[in-house]
Structure formats: C-alpha cells, structure tokens
Write a protein that holds these residues in place. Structure first.
Motif, PDB file in Angstrom:
ATOM      1  N   GLU A 164       0.762  -1.079   0.064  1.00 14.69           N
ATOM      2  CA  GLU A 164      -0.026   0.031   0.088  1.00 14.69           C
ATOM      3  C   GLU A 164       0.793   1.227  -0.164  1.00 14.69           C
ATOM      4  O   GLU A 164       0.611   2.272  -0.570  1.00 14.69           O
ATOM      5  N   ARG A 165       2.002   1.237   0.555  1.00 22.81           N
ATOM      6  CA  ARG A 165       2.824   2.332   0.927  1.00 22.81           C
ATOM      7  C   ARG A 165       3.654   2.563  -0.637  1.00 22.81           C
ATOM      8  O   ARG A 165       3.880   3.739  -1.151  1.00 22.81           O
ATOM      9  N   CYS A 166       3.821   1.380  -1.313  1.00 26.16           N
ATOM     10  CA  CYS A 166       4.498   1.667  -2.601  1.00 26.16           C
ATOM     11  C   CYS A 166       3.644   2.185  -3.650  1.00 26.16           C
ATOM     12  O   CYS A 166       4.003   3.018  -4.299  1.00 26.16           O
ATOM     13  N   GLN A 167       2.209   1.811  -3.524  1.00 22.95           N
ATOM     14  CA  GLN A 167       1.338   2.366  -4.401  1.00 22.95           C
ATOM     15  C   GLN A 167       1.128   4.037  -4.051  1.00 22.95           C
ATOM     16  O   GLN A 167       1.105   4.709  -4.887  1.00 22.95           O
ATOM     17  N   GLU A 168       1.196   4.346  -2.838  1.00 18.23           N
ATOM     18  CA  GLU A 168       0.941   5.632  -2.485  1.00 18.23           C
ATOM     19  C   GLU A 168       2.214   6.434  -3.100  1.00 18.23           C
ATOM     20  O   GLU A 168       2.165   7.589  -3.607  1.00 18.23           O
ATOM     21  N   LEU A 169       3.510   6.039  -2.789  1.00 13.08           N
ATOM     22  CA  LEU A 169       4.765   6.794  -3.206  1.00 13.08           C
ATOM     23  C   LEU A 169       5.241   6.693  -4.472  1.00 13.08           C
ATOM     24  O   LEU A 169       5.664   7.636  -5.152  1.00 13.08           O
ATOM     25  N   PHE A 170       4.720   5.584  -5.043  1.00 18.77           N
ATOM     26  CA  PHE A 170       5.467   4.892  -6.491  1.00 18.77           C
ATOM     27  C   PHE A 170       4.007   4.889  -7.390  1.00 18.77           C
ATOM     28  O   PHE A 170       4.422   4.787  -8.602  1.00 18.77           O
ATOM     29  N   LYS A 171       3.083   4.863  -7.201  1.00 15.86           N
ATOM     30  CA  LYS A 171       1.895   4.614  -7.946  1.00 15.86           C
ATOM     31  C   LYS A 171       1.756   3.465  -8.358  1.00 15.86           C
ATOM     32  O   LYS A 171       1.322   3.207  -9.591  1.00 15.86           O
ATOM     33  N   THR A 172       2.342   2.254  -8.002  1.00 12.25           N
ATOM     34  CA  THR A 172       2.441   1.082  -8.293  1.00 12.25           C
ATOM     35  C   THR A 172       2.642   0.336  -7.034  1.00 12.25           C
ATOM     36  O   THR A 172       3.613   0.699  -6.168  1.00 12.25           O
ATOM     37  N   LYS A 200      12.843  -1.457   2.967  1.00 19.51           N
ATOM     38  CA  LYS A 200      11.948  -2.800   3.265  1.00 19.51           C
ATOM     39  C   LYS A 200      11.630  -3.319   2.022  1.00 19.51           C
ATOM     40  O   LYS A 200      11.637  -4.850   1.980  1.00 19.51           O
ATOM     41  N   LEU A 201      11.412  -2.872   0.721  1.00 20.15           N
ATOM     42  CA  LEU A 201      11.248  -3.543  -0.526  1.00 20.15           C
ATOM     43  C   LEU A 201      12.381  -4.415  -0.751  1.00 20.15           C
ATOM     44  O   LEU A 201      12.188  -5.519  -1.259  1.00 20.15           O
ATOM     45  N   VAL A 214       1.774 -11.359  -2.522  1.00 16.80           N
ATOM     46  CA  VAL A 214       1.723 -10.721  -1.222  1.00 16.80           C
ATOM     47  C   VAL A 214       2.862 -10.710  -0.522  1.00 16.80           C
ATOM     48  O   VAL A 214       3.703 -11.378  -0.685  1.00 16.80           O
ATOM     49  N   VAL A 215       2.971  -9.666   0.857  1.00 18.06           N
ATOM     50  CA  VAL A 215       4.170  -9.729   1.496  1.00 18.06           C
ATOM     51  C   VAL A 215       3.707 -10.050   2.961  1.00 18.06           C
ATOM     52  O   VAL A 215       2.900  -9.453   3.619  1.00 18.06           O
ATOM     53  N   ASP A 216       4.428 -10.903   3.504  1.00 21.60           N
ATOM     54  CA  ASP A 216       4.223 -11.028   4.957  1.00 21.60           C
ATOM     55  C   ASP A 216       4.774 -10.084   5.745  1.00 21.60           C
ATOM     56  O   ASP A 216       6.151 -10.054   6.179  1.00 21.60           O
ATOM     57  N   GLU A 217       3.929  -9.248   6.351  1.00 16.70           N
ATOM     58  CA  GLU A 217       4.170  -8.117   7.099  1.00 16.70           C
ATOM     59  C   GLU A 217       5.089  -8.545   8.547  1.00 16.70           C
ATOM     60  O   GLU A 217       5.373  -7.730   9.347  1.00 16.70           O
ATOM     61  N   GLU A 218       4.563  -9.572   8.932  1.00 15.40           N
ATOM     62  CA  GLU A 218       5.223 -10.170  10.258  1.00 15.40           C
ATOM     63  C   GLU A 218       6.341 -11.015  10.276  1.00 15.40           C
ATOM     64  O   GLU A 218       6.605 -11.553  11.218  1.00 15.40           O
TER      65      GLU A 218
END
Length: 254
Positions: free
Chosen positions: A5-13, A62-63, A81-85
């Motif tokens: 979600e943060r990638c989408q917000e910052l990089f539009k993808t 993080k990416l 998906v990414v395992d946030e935990e």
C-alpha cells in the motif's frame, strides 16, 4: 499501512519490481544495483529538502529486504503478497544503517585498485561485448558506459571488439566498422575538453591528485551520463561489500 500500500502511495504502483524499474526475472545483482540507484536519489543526505525522502527511503529499504530474501521473494512471486509479520520486516531496523552496510563508501584507493584489476580482465571483456551488442557498435555510447574508460583506452577496446568480430563472436555492426573519422575526432576533442576542464577545476580549487581523480570522474559523468547511470553508482552497486544476513529466529505458532 502495509508495504504494498505504501508503494502504491509513493510510487503509484504496488508492484515491487516496477518500483525498481526491473522485471520479475531480475537477478539478485540486478535487484541490488537497481535498489542502489533508486534509493540513492531519495537518500536523506542527498535529498534534505524533500519532506518525504526519509519515508520513501525506508519503504525502499523494506522492499529490497523482501526481494533479497529468497523465501520472501518466492512468496511474493507466487502469491503477490508480503508477509508483514516476517522477521525481514517486523524487526526494528535502522534502514539508513542497513543501506550503508550494503553500500559502504567507495574511496579513491578503492577506485584505483579496482581499475588496476579490471582493465585487461575477462570481466572487462565480457562487459565490453555486452555494451557493443547493446549499443550496436556505437562507440560514443560504448565509451560513455564502459567502466574505467578514458580516451587512452579506446584503441585497446576497439582491438578487442575487432578481434571478436573477426572470430564471429559478435556481429559486425556498421556503426563500428564504418565509423567516420569525423566522429572519432569529435570524440577525442570531447575527451580532451573534459580533461582540460577537470585540470582547470583542480587548479582553481587547489585539489590534490586524488581529489582531482574524483572531480574528473564526476565531470566526465556529468557530461556523458543520464538517468543516474554514473561510474560511481555502478561501481558501488556492483562491487560493494556484501553484508552478512542475521540468522532468522524461528517464530512459534500462535
């Protein structure tokens, strides 16, 4: 907010590979190199006036941590998906320290030692063949992209290419075999002008020989390179020391 979600917000993808400008088949070296180039643009030290630089830099860290971890990358490739935990993302990490551990500062002595080993090596030849094919024999582009390349190196590089053509290893592109003397002279004049500018700057700023080497490299790349494809970034991304990954702790099942 999760990483995607943060990638989408910052990089539009939300595609981690697209953020770095690479595809899913990229090698570990390609990922490392692309991460370096993209993250350096928003490094807090390089972008002090950008209020979102620190946040963007952390997201890129993080990416990279996900794509450089075989298990995490496999999960992302298969499921999107990414395992946030996971340990990769959940641990409290200073992402700037992590970046510097991956890419320690390259010194002038490092450059000189690398250049000594690189010139005349099999690696240089392989890189040269790749550039020759990529640019279809256009020497302006080849000399601008080749590592440790100066005007004095051009006859040697041309000899290597010519030998490869005669052996049938690479195609004889007209841009190389039929290059006009006018283009060759223009390239020599440009190299002489860059060298003169560097020498004048050295005198004006009172630089020593080592400082002038760095200045010369910067001046050369400023004149030749675009899209942040500089000698220093290539060298740091490709030959920086690899950090040791900490052992993963096993999480107990909830």
């Amino acid at each position: 907010m999760g990483l995607l979600e943060r990638c989408q917000e910052l990089f539009k993808t939300s595609n981690l590979y697209e953020v770095l400008g690479i595809n899913k088949e990229a090698s570990e070296a390609d990922i490392r190199r692309s991460y370096y180039k993209v993250s350096l643009k928003v490094h807090p030290d390089r972008a002090p006036d950008d209020p979102r630089a620190t946040e963007t830099f952390q997201v890129l860290g993080k990416l990279y941590a996900v794509l450089s971890d075989k298990e995490q990358r496999a999960v992302y490739d298969e499921q999107g998906v990414v395992d946030e935990e996971s340990d990769v993302l959940s641990q409290d990490r200073d992402w700037e320290d992590y970046w510097r551990l991956l890419f320690p500062k390259i010194t002038v002595q490092d450059i000189l030692e690398f250049e000594k080993k690189y010139k005349g090596s099999d690696e240089e030849r392989q890189d040269l063949m790749q550039l020759y094919v990529q640019h279809q024999g256009e020497m302006n582009a080849i000399t601008a992209s080749a590592l440790c390349c100066s005007q004095e190196d051009e006859p040697r590089l041309c000899s290597i290419i010519q030998a490869a053509i005669e052996s049938g290893e690479v195609t004889a592109f007209p841009a190389f075999t039929q290059e006009s003397e006018k283009k060759k002279r223009a390239r020599r004049k440009r190299a002489d002008r860059e060298r003169q500018e560097a020498e004048e700057m050295q005198k004006e700023m009172g630089l020593d020989d080592q400082d002038s080497l760095v200045m010369m490299l910067q001046q050369r790349q400023k004149a030749r390179e675009q899209n942040f494809n500089s000698f220093m970034s290539d060298l740091e991304a490709k030959y920086s020391q690899k950090s040791e990954k900490p052992q993963k702790s096993k999480r107990g099942k909830k």
